[in-house]
Design a protein around this motif. Structure first.
Motif: not given
Length: 338
Positions: A198-203
């Motif tokens: 989720q962290y990398f997808e959001e960024r």
């Protein structure tokens, strides 16, 4: 130097007030041997201390509290990676960040885990899909009975989930002095955990393009967002292991609780202990100065600097409630002394 009647509150991240009958801060192997000889002569039990992040002091300690402060950290370049030698008293997070800043991958998912290096193999520390054993090569430990140094391979350490030889057959028999890790030049980011995904997808960051530094940064951000800093709010990190259940028990729980958080672990399923405690209604609970963190139910906090017996009583109440509600047994991660 052996000191009598020393306050151990500064040496445990729960800030529990307890006194040791004797205390020694050892920074060399010879000082360790001398301390062990003293304990044997006086027939004293030993309490090994490092960063103090994985212990709960349930009362005054009637023996020798031995703070292991061995220092030394080196990186040896290899044709296929790097070998890291770290003395037991070195800080774990600082080791992770030095390896990441040097461009080496393999430890970044373990960033911000509190404590010193000597304790890491005992627990086989792990986070976000990575465990110490994944990069472990060997360790050197001092045998308590003889003062002799013994080398253990990864296989001899008998690593398991938050487990090792040093919590079982080797318990209280050895003091870990040095840990050797090997990081391979061929590195792929481990970002399968939902929080990291989720962290990398959001960024808008593609996993295949990540660097060790970016993964470490993500882990640090995620941990800071939900885990209290022991300097600000006394705690011992994750207080309970994530329980392992078989397939049939997982299927039953999943049918009863569709939102159950769990991860496949070979033939078993690893349940998120924090989710179980949260669903049982304990997150944010407070009682007489001890409680459960309001952002992560897996962490017990001690803002009132209460005694260890109060912490243990709360942990037992939580475990009993989870057992009654879910039929799942919770096991504490920290070790209780005495």
């Amino acid at each position: 130097m052996i000191q009598p009647d020393v306050d151990l509150q500064p040496f445990n991240t729960m800030t529990i007030a307890a006194r040791a009958r004797y205390f020694c801060a050892a920074t060399t192997l010879e000082e360790l041997r001398e301390a062990l000889s003293f304990a044997q002569e006086q027939q004293l039990p030993i309490l090994p201390l490092g960063g103090g992040s994985n212990i709960v002091l349930t009362g005054d300690f009637p023996g020798l509290a031995l703070h292991i402060g061995l220092q030394g950290l080196s990186f040896e370049s290899l044709s296929d990676g790097v070998r890291i030698r770290a003395a037991a008293g070195e800080n774990w997070h600082q080791l992770v960040m030095r390896s990441v800043e040097s461009g080496y991958g393999g430890l970044e998912n373990l960033a911000l885990i509190p404590g010193n290096i000597g304790a890491a193999p005992i627990q086989n520390i792990g986070a976000y899909g990575v465990e110490l054993k994944d990069s472990f090569e060997q360790l050197t430990a001092m045998e308590v009975a003889s003062g002799n140094l013994v080398t253990f391979s990864a296989e001899e350490c008998q690593f398991g989930y938050r487990d090792s030889l040093f919590k079982n057959a080797g318990k209280d028999r050895y003091l870990i002095c040095e840990v050797v890790l090997k990081l391979r030049a061929e590195w792929r980011p481990q970002a399968s955990y939902p929080a990291l995904q989720q962290y990398f997808e959001e960024r808008g960051l593609a996993v295949d393009s990540l660097t060790p530094s970016q993964v470490a940064g993500a882990v640090i951000d995620i941990r800071n967002s939900k885990l209290p800093n022991p300097v600000e709010i006394p705690n011992a990190g994750s207080f309970f292991k994530n329980p392992l259940v078989n397939g049939s028990q997982y299927a039953r729980l999943k049918a009863q609780h569709p939102q159950l958080v769990a991860f496949a672990a070979g033939e078993h399923w690893k349940l998120a202990a924090g989710w179980l405690i949260d669903q049982a209604g304990w997150r944010g609970f407070r009682r007489d100065g001890v409680g459960v963190h309001d952002r992560q139910a897996l962490v017990l906090v001690n803002p009132g600097h209460c005694c260890g017996r109060q912490v243990v009583a709360l942990a037992e109440d939580i475990a009993r409630d989870v057992q009654q509600k879910f039929g799942v047994t919770l096991e504490a991660e920290p070790r209780f002394y005495p």
